[in-house]
Scaffold this active site. Structure first.
Site, mmCIF file in Angstrom:
data_model
loop_
_atom_site.group_PDB
_atom_site.id
_atom_site.type_symbol
_atom_site.label_atom_id
_atom_site.label_comp_id
_atom_site.label_asym_id
_atom_site.label_seq_id
_atom_site.Cartn_x
_atom_site.Cartn_y
_atom_site.Cartn_z
ATOM 1 N N LYS A 100 0.817 -1.214 0.000
ATOM 2 C CA LYS A 100 0.000 0.000 0.000
ATOM 3 C C LYS A 100 0.850 1.262 0.000
ATOM 4 C CE LYS A 100 -4.293 -1.882 1.631
ATOM 5 N NZ LYS A 100 -4.058 -3.297 1.957
ATOM 6 N N GLU B 266 -4.427 5.030 8.099
ATOM 7 C CA GLU B 266 -4.956 6.024 7.173
ATOM 8 C C GLU B 266 -6.253 6.606 7.711
ATOM 9 O OE1 GLU B 266 -5.370 4.439 3.125
ATOM 10 O OE2 GLU B 266 -7.444 4.002 3.638
ATOM 11 N N HIS C 193 -16.255 -3.840 6.210
ATOM 12 C CA HIS C 193 -15.355 -3.753 5.057
ATOM 13 C C HIS C 193 -15.400 -4.968 4.137
ATOM 14 C CE1 HIS C 193 -13.841 -0.022 6.669
ATOM 15 N NE2 HIS C 193 -13.792 -0.630 7.844
ATOM 16 N N ARG D 212 -5.772 -8.436 -10.175
ATOM 17 C CA ARG D 212 -6.350 -9.755 -10.437
ATOM 18 C C ARG D 212 -7.799 -9.575 -10.846
ATOM 19 N NH1 ARG D 212 -9.728 -9.473 -6.193
ATOM 20 N NH2 ARG D 212 -8.907 -8.565 -4.286
#
Lengths: 166, 517
Positions: free
Chosen positions: B127, B215, B250, B307
């Protein structure tokens, strides 16, 4: 047979009378008390595991499957589970004050000790199943009387993890 | 011998090993067979009776009980490809699909990797490096600071400092995480250690890496992602967006395309940003660039999934483009044969993920045997599934049983079609979220298209509660079924008769795999 739905302790029963190939609802009872009943006709169907139900003249399909004492029923776009109880059987077989594993998995953390007092909603232990963590919370305030497992133990669904007393 | 459509391509192949299981293995194996290629499956002991093994031309057992011994065992999978003569590997999603070292190893063994280059996976898989590459390429990223945490987790000082700078509420993510695992919301400083430890543990259990990333949590934002497609001759296009705003912890629950929140101009600029992101890492193949879309129309790069995505069918429905077929063509070195202006956007598609989980008990994963599994069918209805009637649902794998996808001319019509399809999805023996999905789809927020990613987590779950059960009818049905002896004759019982519709005896799989080809 007496029937119960979900966690409720209410017991229902239906007296069905034969009408040729079909069965119609004659008497519907809740906890031994007769309730007013609809016009309800259940007929068999060629498709395996399926019945035709006519409620006040409106026919629809019901898919059914038996798993242990439970009957799973798909009716009108919804899936329900209803459990059969032998009449006169014990009302509630749940272990008193026992907290059981909701699914098979591994104990990650035990956060309480025997003899410890806990408040309602307090996290008692954390288990992992299907790569996700699940917290086992105290359903009410009380004292932990027994802790049955240690961190790292594998448990089966329904295993009693922790016992509590008021 | 490669199929006719591939003849003369720069990199011909004739046999594809699919290094996955469940619905995605089934999806890819079918595409492979349809393309005239030989389909090779791999499977663990527990999966020996699985649908994906049944439909493959050849299947190789990967011994061992743990994932690292079977589906995550790069060496064994490459060996399986060699022993079966498979000269290409498709990784599906999850498992080894985003392992750069695996992609590299596959190529080094002279096997075609159906996916992007290892370098692209590497940059996007981390990330922090992805973020800095995006910043230098001009792709907007989420405001806030970033920090990498030492793996042992003994000293949380640097994390606390970074967290204070970023501000609460914040999101802790495992750098190698995904799919909601190893990702925790921290609302206040005193929860930092607890949530960090949980995230690190989850990430280690699922991905074998314990690094964490922090974040700012944007509340009230929508999750919108762009499907991109790039070939090895330098063409790169986007196939419009998917909206994945309905999530729980999530995990995506419902996805749709197009997004009700995306205007033509946002679509255009977000699409351009996605193509820019893909080009920044020399991307080849099918990939997805995820953005957070704030209520004022600003969007920020979240990550790129290098992907095929779980929810790829919604894009296939609105564009008519078979993404797996395109992956196969691109892997052969062929041009994709479609330009940006030729990409259709037709009607509206919605996908609902059917999970074996109990919404009434905190969404606990459910297990059991699928005594009845009847999937809906009809115009504009697609079911991607890796299970059949009679299959056992265990705790060993993710609880997603199927993806139900509908397509209709408008969003309203698609919602009606989805509700009807969910109503006709009969799953008995294992608790699923089908009822919950119907409740969520009929929620006013979803109908109005005004869904943010925190809707399910911030609402009282009873808002999505089931209607009162028709007790009288259920009791009558159960009583009648018992007296008619349905428990003795229904599939799943030991002595099941010949099915009148198919003529097959007992085996419940047979009738089912025929109802949806």
């Amino acid at each position: 047979m007496e029937w119960g739905i979900g966690e409720s302790s209410e017991r229902y029963s239906a007296v069905m009378s034969n009408e040729g190939e079909a069965m119609s609802l004659a008497t519907f009872m809740k906890d031994g008390e007769k309730l007013e009943s609809s016009s309800l006709l259940v007929s068999s169907d060629d498709f395996p595991g399926r019945l035709v139900v006519e409620i006040d003249g409106t026919p629809m399909f019901a898919h059914v499957a038996r798993v242990g004492d439970d009957w799973w029923v798909h009716l009108d776009g919804r899936i329900h589970v209803i459990r059969g109880h032998e009449p006169g059987g014990s009302q509630d077989q749940a272990t008193n004050g026992g907290l059981s594993a909701p699914m098979p998995g591994t104990i990650l953390e035990v956060l309480v000790k025997q003899g410890q007092r806990v408040r309602e909603g307090q996290t008692l232990l954390v288990m992992e199943a299907m790569k996700m963590e699940h917290k086992i919370l105290a359903p009410s305030g009380g004292e932990v009387s027994t802790v049955h497992y240690n961190e790292g133990d594998r448990v089966d669904m329904g295993s009693v993890l922790i016992e509590m007393t008021d | 011998m490669s199929p006719e459509w591939m003849q003369g391509a720069p990199k011909e192949y004739d046999s594809v090993l699919v290094a996955n299981r469940g619905e995605i293995a089934v999806r890819v194996l079918r595409a492979v067979k349809e393309s005239g290629l030989r389909a090779v499956a791999v499977y663990s002991e527990a999966d020996s009776e699985s649908l994906h093994v049944e439909i493959a031309d050849e299947a190789v057992l990967l011994p061992g009980e743990s994932l690292s011994e079977n589906y995550l065992n790069a060496e064994a999978i490459i060996e399986a490809a060699k022993s079966t003569g498979a000269n290409a590997i498709h990784p599906g999603y999850g498992f080894l699909s985003e392992r750069a070292d695996f992609a590299r190893e596959v190529s080094e063994n002279g096997i075609i990797w159906i996916g992007p280059d290892a370098e692209s996976i590497e940059v996007m898989g981390d990330k922090i490096s992805a973020r800095s590459r995006m910043i230098s390429s001009g792709v907007p990223v989420i405001p806030g600071d970033e920090v990498s945490i030492p793996e042992d987790g003994a000293h949380l000082g640097p994390l606390a400092v970074a967290a204070a700078k970023v501000g609460y509420p914040l999101l802790l993510k495992a750098s190698a995480g995904g799919g909601g695992k190893g990702m925790r919301v921290v609302r206040e400083p005193k929860m930092l250690r607890t949530e960090y430890e949980a995230a690190a543990r989850e990430a280690a259990a699922a991905f074998g890496d314990g690094t964490v990333y922090v974040e700012r949590l944007l509340t009230g934002a929508r999750h919108v992602e762009i499907q991109v497609l790039a070939d090895s001759t330098g063409n790169c296009i986007h196939l419009n967006e998917r909206d994945c705003s309905l999530q729980r912890r999530h995990q995506k629950v419902i996805e749709e395309a197009p997004s009700p929140a995306v205007s033509n101009s946002v679509r255009e600029s977000m699409g351009e940003a996605a193509v820019m992101a893909a080009k920044a890492v020399n991307y080849v193949g099918a990939g997805t660039v995820e953005f957070l879309l704030s209520s004022n129309g600003d969007f920020y790069f979240l990550e790129m999934n290098t992907r095929l995505q779980v929810e790829h069918p919604v894009t296939e429905m609105i564009t008519g483009i078979d993404l797996v077929q395109k992956q196969l063509e691109i892997a052969a070195g062929l041009e994709m044969g479609i330009s940006q202006s030729e990409v259709p956007l037709s009607g509206h598609a919605i996908e609902a993920r059917i999970y074996a989980e109990d919404a009434t008990r905190g969404f606990l994963p459910a297990i059991g045997k699928l005594s009845t599994w009847i999937t809906p069918s009809g115009p504009g209805i697609r079911v991607d599934s890796g299970v059949r009637q009679g299959d056992e649902v265990t705790v060993n794998f993710d609880p997603m049983l199927a993806k139900l996808v509908v397509h209709a001319p408008t969003r309203k019509a698609a919602l009606r079609r989805m509700d009807a399809a969910l109503s006709n999805f009969v799953v008995l023996g294992v608790v699923t979220n089908i009822g919950f999905l119907r409740n969520a789809l009929s929620h006013s927020a979803f109908i109005s298209g005004n869904v943010t990613t925190d809707l399910l987590d911030s609402s009282d779950i009873s808002e999505f509660g089931d209607p009162e059960p028709p007790i009288e009818a259920l009791v009558s049905i159960a009583e009648a079924a018992l007296r008619m002896g349905l428990d003795k004759t229904h599939a799943g019982a030991s002595a099941s008769p010949v099915d009148e519709h198919t003529g097959h005896s007992g085996d419940p799989f047979r009738t089912l795999s025929r109802s949806y080809p």
